[in-house]
Design a protein around this motif. Structure first.
Motif, mmCIF file in Angstrom:
data_model
loop_
_atom_site.group_PDB
_atom_site.id
_atom_site.type_symbol
_atom_site.label_atom_id
_atom_site.label_comp_id
_atom_site.label_asym_id
_atom_site.label_seq_id
_atom_site.Cartn_x
_atom_site.Cartn_y
_atom_site.Cartn_z
ATOM 1 N N VAL A 1 0.772 -1.470 0.029
ATOM 2 C CA VAL A 1 0.246 -0.081 -0.335
ATOM 3 C C VAL A 1 0.822 1.436 0.203
ATOM 4 N N PRO A 2 1.109 1.988 -1.177
ATOM 5 C CA PRO A 2 1.923 2.878 -1.077
ATOM 6 C C PRO A 2 1.665 4.473 -0.311
ATOM 7 N N THR A 3 0.483 4.886 0.196
ATOM 8 C CA THR A 3 0.221 5.991 0.497
ATOM 9 C C THR A 3 -0.732 5.746 2.305
ATOM 10 N N ALA A 4 -0.549 6.903 3.053
ATOM 11 C CA ALA A 4 -0.700 6.225 4.432
ATOM 12 C C ALA A 4 -1.406 7.533 4.527
ATOM 13 N N VAL A 5 -1.581 7.743 6.232
ATOM 14 C CA VAL A 5 -1.832 8.808 6.834
ATOM 15 C C VAL A 5 -0.868 8.672 8.477
ATOM 16 N N ARG A 6 -0.580 10.216 8.763
ATOM 17 C CA ARG A 6 0.261 10.022 10.179
ATOM 18 C C ARG A 6 -0.617 10.347 10.945
ATOM 19 N N VAL A 7 -0.898 10.260 12.641
ATOM 20 C CA VAL A 7 -1.896 10.522 13.273
ATOM 21 C C VAL A 7 -1.170 11.435 14.680
ATOM 22 N N GLU A 8 -1.318 12.330 14.291
ATOM 23 C CA GLU A 8 -0.379 13.051 16.415
ATOM 24 C C GLU A 8 -0.948 12.179 16.836
ATOM 25 N N VAL A 9 -0.367 11.777 18.521
ATOM 26 C CA VAL A 9 -0.663 11.345 19.216
ATOM 27 C C VAL A 9 -0.322 12.507 20.734
ATOM 28 N N THR A 10 -1.329 12.949 21.245
ATOM 29 C CA THR A 10 -1.127 14.076 21.626
ATOM 30 C C THR A 10 -1.187 13.661 23.286
ATOM 31 N N ASP A 11 -1.965 12.613 23.734
ATOM 32 C CA ASP A 11 -1.836 11.844 25.188
ATOM 33 C C ASP A 11 -0.334 12.565 25.653
ATOM 34 N N PRO A 12 -0.007 12.985 26.730
ATOM 35 C CA PRO A 12 1.033 12.954 27.213
ATOM 36 C C PRO A 12 1.613 12.228 28.015
ATOM 37 N N ALA A 13 0.335 11.056 28.762
ATOM 38 C CA ALA A 13 0.724 9.450 29.255
ATOM 39 C C ALA A 13 1.821 8.450 28.127
ATOM 40 N N ASP A 14 1.372 8.662 26.761
ATOM 41 C CA ASP A 14 2.051 7.704 25.729
ATOM 42 C C ASP A 14 3.216 8.201 25.031
ATOM 43 N N PRO A 15 3.882 7.406 25.077
ATOM 44 C CA PRO A 15 5.252 8.189 24.418
ATOM 45 C C PRO A 15 5.641 7.885 23.084
ATOM 46 N N THR A 16 4.199 7.054 22.079
ATOM 47 C CA THR A 16 4.160 7.311 21.046
ATOM 48 C C THR A 16 3.449 8.480 20.257
ATOM 49 N N PRO A 17 4.292 8.898 18.988
ATOM 50 C CA PRO A 17 4.800 10.203 19.291
ATOM 51 C C PRO A 17 3.461 10.436 17.707
ATOM 52 N N TYR A 18 3.008 9.058 17.030
ATOM 53 C CA TYR A 18 2.767 9.425 16.360
ATOM 54 C C TYR A 18 2.077 7.981 15.626
ATOM 55 N N LEU A 19 0.771 7.798 14.987
ATOM 56 C CA LEU A 19 0.595 6.816 14.141
ATOM 57 C C LEU A 19 0.930 6.620 12.781
ATOM 58 N N TYR A 20 1.739 6.061 12.308
ATOM 59 C CA TYR A 20 2.105 5.629 10.389
ATOM 60 C C TYR A 20 1.054 4.400 10.128
ATOM 61 N N LEU A 21 0.028 4.980 9.661
ATOM 62 C CA LEU A 21 -1.108 3.869 8.562
ATOM 63 C C LEU A 21 -1.215 3.869 7.173
ATOM 64 N N SER A 22 -1.042 2.346 6.933
ATOM 65 C CA SER A 22 -1.173 2.030 5.714
ATOM 66 C C SER A 22 -1.922 2.587 5.617
ATOM 67 N N THR A 23 -2.829 3.213 4.273
ATOM 68 C CA THR A 23 -4.332 3.485 3.784
ATOM 69 C C THR A 23 -4.110 3.358 2.541
ATOM 70 N N ARG A 24 -5.246 2.603 1.288
ATOM 71 C CA ARG A 24 -5.629 2.790 0.573
ATOM 72 C C ARG A 24 -6.055 4.382 -0.167
ATOM 73 N N HIS A 25 -6.997 5.063 0.959
ATOM 74 C CA HIS A 25 -8.324 5.697 1.029
ATOM 75 C C HIS A 25 -7.472 7.306 1.544
ATOM 76 N N PRO A 26 -5.798 7.721 1.999
ATOM 77 C CA PRO A 26 -6.039 8.748 2.814
ATOM 78 C C PRO A 26 -6.230 9.576 3.086
ATOM 79 N N ASP A 27 -7.048 10.019 2.055
ATOM 80 C CA ASP A 27 -7.906 11.725 2.230
ATOM 81 C C ASP A 27 -9.143 11.750 3.066
#
Length: 154
Positions: free
Chosen positions: A114-140
Motif C-alpha cells: 500500500v503506497p499511501t498512508a496517514v500520519r496521526v499525531e498522538v497528543t496524550d502526554p501519558a503515551d510515549p508514541t509520537p504518532y501513528l503511521y497507518l498504511s491506507t489506500r484512502h488517505p484523504d
C-alpha cells in the motif's frame, strides 16, 4: 462525532498478484511431489494450499476503523481524544515517513504493498508514541473522517 457520517472501515488485503504467486508456488510443490505418488502429491498440495491461504488471509486481514470514540488500527485502539492532527501522505511522503523520517517510538501499521498512508499525531502526554503511521489506500478519506470525528476542543 460520526453523526450523519459513515464510519471508516478498511481492510488492507493483499494484492491479487500475491494469490497468483502463491498458487504457482503450490503448483510447483505438487510437481515436486509427483515422484512420491498421487496420494502424497494431493496431500502436499492440499496442505500447501491451506497454509498459503491462511497466511495470506491473516496478513491481509488487518483493519483500520474509526468508530464512535476511537481509532482502531490493527492491534492498537486509541480514543479520539488522544489524537491530534492527521496528515494524508502520498507515495513519496509515505516512503520518507517509513524510512529516514521515521521515529522508532511511532506505531507503524505498515503494508509495503500500500503506497499511501496517514500520519496521526498522538497528543496524550501519558503515551510515549509520537504518532501513528497507518498504511491506507484512502488517505484523504481517512483524514476527513478523523477530522470530523475528533471531539471539539473546548
Amino acid at each position: 462525532m460520526l453523526d450523519g457520517m459513515k464510519p471508516y472501515d478498511e481492510r488492507l488485503t493483499v494484492p491479487r498478484l500475491w494469490w497468483l504467486i502463491a498458487a504457482l508456488g503450490v503448483a510447483l510443490l505438487g510437481v515436486t511431489l509427483v515422484p512420491l505418488g498421487i496420494v502424497p502429491m494431493l496431500a502436499g498440495v492440499a496442505a500447501g494450499s491451506a497454509l498459503v491461504a491462511v497466511a495470506l488471509n491473516s496478513y491481509g486481514s488487518v483493519r483500520i476503523r474509526v468508530t464512535a470514540g476511537s481509532l482502531v488500527a490493527g492491534q492498537a485502539r486509541l480514543p479520539l481524544e488522544a489524537l491530534g492532527e492527521a496528515f494524508a501522505l502520498d507515495a513519496e511522503q509515505a516512503a520518507a515517513w517509513r524510512t529516514h523520517r521515521a521515529d522508532a517510538r511511532a506505531f507503524m501499521l505498515l503494508r509495503g504493498y500500500v503506497p499511501t498512508a496517514v500520519r496521526v499525531e498522538v497528543t496524550d502526554p501519558a503515551d510515549p508514541t509520537p504518532y501513528l503511521y497507518l498504511s491506507t489506500r484512502h488517505p484523504d478519506r481517512l483524514v476527513s473522517v478523523l477530522r470530523a470525528a475528533r471531539p471539539a476542543a473546548g
